[in-house]
Design an enzyme around this catalytic site. Structure first.
Site, PDB file in Angstrom:
ATOM      1  N   GLU A  42     117.674  33.884  84.206  1.00 22.15           N
ATOM      2  CA  GLU A  42     117.357  35.011  83.339  1.00 22.15           C
ATOM      3  C   GLU A  42     117.266  34.583  81.876  1.00 22.15           C
ATOM      4  O   GLU A  42     116.405  35.054  81.135  1.00 22.15           O
ATOM      5  CB  GLU A  42     118.398  36.125  83.509  1.00 22.15           C
ATOM      6  CG  GLU A  42     118.320  36.844  84.844  1.00 22.15           C
ATOM      7  CD  GLU A  42     117.017  37.613  85.030  1.00 22.15           C
ATOM      8  OE1 GLU A  42     116.314  37.878  84.036  1.00 22.15           O
ATOM      9  OE2 GLU A  42     116.690  37.923  86.190  1.00 22.15           O
ATOM     10  N   TYR A 125     120.044  43.858  79.177  1.00 14.84           N
ATOM     11  CA  TYR A 125     119.162  43.519  80.294  1.00 14.84           C
ATOM     12  C   TYR A 125     119.757  42.398  81.146  1.00 14.84           C
ATOM     13  O   TYR A 125     119.861  42.515  82.371  1.00 14.84           O
ATOM     14  CB  TYR A 125     117.768  43.101  79.806  1.00 14.84           C
ATOM     15  CG  TYR A 125     117.024  42.372  80.898  1.00 14.84           C
ATOM     16  CD1 TYR A 125     116.473  43.078  81.959  1.00 14.84           C
ATOM     17  CD2 TYR A 125     116.978  40.975  80.935  1.00 14.84           C
ATOM     18  CE1 TYR A 125     115.863  42.416  83.017  1.00 14.84           C
ATOM     19  CE2 TYR A 125     116.380  40.303  81.982  1.00 14.84           C
ATOM     20  CZ  TYR A 125     115.816  41.036  83.019  1.00 14.84           C
ATOM     21  OH  TYR A 125     115.240  40.377  84.069  1.00 14.84           O
ATOM     22  N   ASP A 143     113.215  45.472  82.009  1.00 16.44           N
ATOM     23  CA  ASP A 143     112.610  44.498  81.097  1.00 16.44           C
ATOM     24  C   ASP A 143     111.257  45.040  80.647  1.00 16.44           C
ATOM     25  O   ASP A 143     110.913  46.193  80.916  1.00 16.44           O
ATOM     26  CB  ASP A 143     112.482  43.128  81.770  1.00 16.44           C
ATOM     27  CG  ASP A 143     111.456  43.102  82.898  1.00 16.44           C
ATOM     28  OD1 ASP A 143     110.956  44.183  83.302  1.00 16.44           O
ATOM     29  OD2 ASP A 143     111.146  41.996  83.386  1.00 16.44           O
TER      30      ASP A 143
END
Length: 295
Positions: A42, A125, A143
């Protein structure tokens, strides 16, 4: 007699069903991949295409399979291994997160969203993505791709507006009731935005929920906000910083200023970018005036 028409599956269910056959085969989605591997992916994927991330992610996970492994590595070596992914401060933040995980959480990535958000470089996020994809929690994960899907599907807008707290509520309302499918939905809707509901010219013909998209039903109106700015790279300070770091990554010993001078012709811009790298902790100057990646 005409048989009754079967009811349409809810939007979230349709997106999950689509994902079953359309999902990309990405290594951080393989069953059994742990939360640390998800966190690394990520952070790397922020503002960076999947094709560039995948080989670097594989190298990192082979070299540093646990947070403690990365935490023990010198910062300079971490920056060197980051290579050409861009935004190299992410490498430092990821190492700092690994140190925090090792010291505060016995080397195990926390599952709690609040604890994840307390890690260096981990925002809302990323924390929700790790909790969802790494620990199988039912979490709305939003996102840029997801916000664009919601803007079109729910609100009838061509592009997403500024991020807002209600984005989490919007996407949570679309998730299936079943826990496992709700978890699957979080990655499925991201994939829909990345592959089908793309910026500019979406591939509506292959969208699994095209007949229920508010934007299409409204006639696909054009974006009514300011035009999207295309971020340039050539000639920017980002490019110069990258060139300077390239010199230092290739050098195993500190280099003098002359070695950096050849990286960029504009002395004023080069000096400004070197100063910013020093300020960000991505470069160090030794007592004798040489430059190196941080020890």
């Amino acid at each position: 007699m005409t048989s009754p028409t079967a009811p349409e599956a809810p939007v979230g269910e349709a997106i999950v069903d689509w994902y079953a056959s359309a999902a990309r085969d990405l290594p951080w989605r393989v069953p059994g991949v742990d939360a640390w591997a998800v966190l690394v992916s990520e952070v790397m994927l922020q503002q960076t295409p999947v094709a560039r991330v995948e080989p670097v992610w594989r190298e990192w996970m082979a070299r540093w399979p646990r947070p403690a492994d990365l935490a023990a590595e010198p910062a300079g070596e971490v920056i060197r291994a980051w290579g050409k992914l861009g935004y190299p401060r992410r490498a430092l933040r990821l190492r700092e997160a690994a140190v925090a995980i090792t010291e505060r959480h016995q080397g195990v990535v926390p599952a709690d969203v609040t604890a994840l958000e307390a890690l260096p470089g981990v925002g809302t996020y990323t924390a929700r993505a790790v909790a969802c994809f790494g620990y199988g929690q039912r979490q709305p994960v939003v996102d840029t791709n997801v916000r664009r899907v919601v803007a079109r599907l729910v609100h009838g807008r061509a592009e997403a507006a500024t991020a807002r707290a209600a984005d989490l509520q919007d996407i949570a309302a679309l998730a299936p009731e079943d826990h496992d499918r709700a978890v699957r939905f979080s990655v499925a809707v991201m994939e829909l935005g990345a592959l089908v509901c793309v910026a500019g010219t979406p591939r509506c013909g292959v969208c699994p929920v095209r007949d229920r998209c508010a934007w299409r039903l409204a006639g696909s109106p054009a974006h009514d906000g300011p035009p999207r700015r295309v971020q340039k790279f050539a000639g920017t300070d980002r490019q110069v910083r990258g060139r300077l770091l390239d010199v230092l990554r290739a050098a195993r010993e500190p280099v003098d200023a002359a070695a950096l001078d050849i990286a960029w012709d504009d002395a004023v811009q080069r000096s400004r970018c070197l100063d910013s790298l020093l300020t960000d902790g991505l470069v160090e100057q030794t007592d004798d005036g040489l430059f190196r990646l941080p020890a």
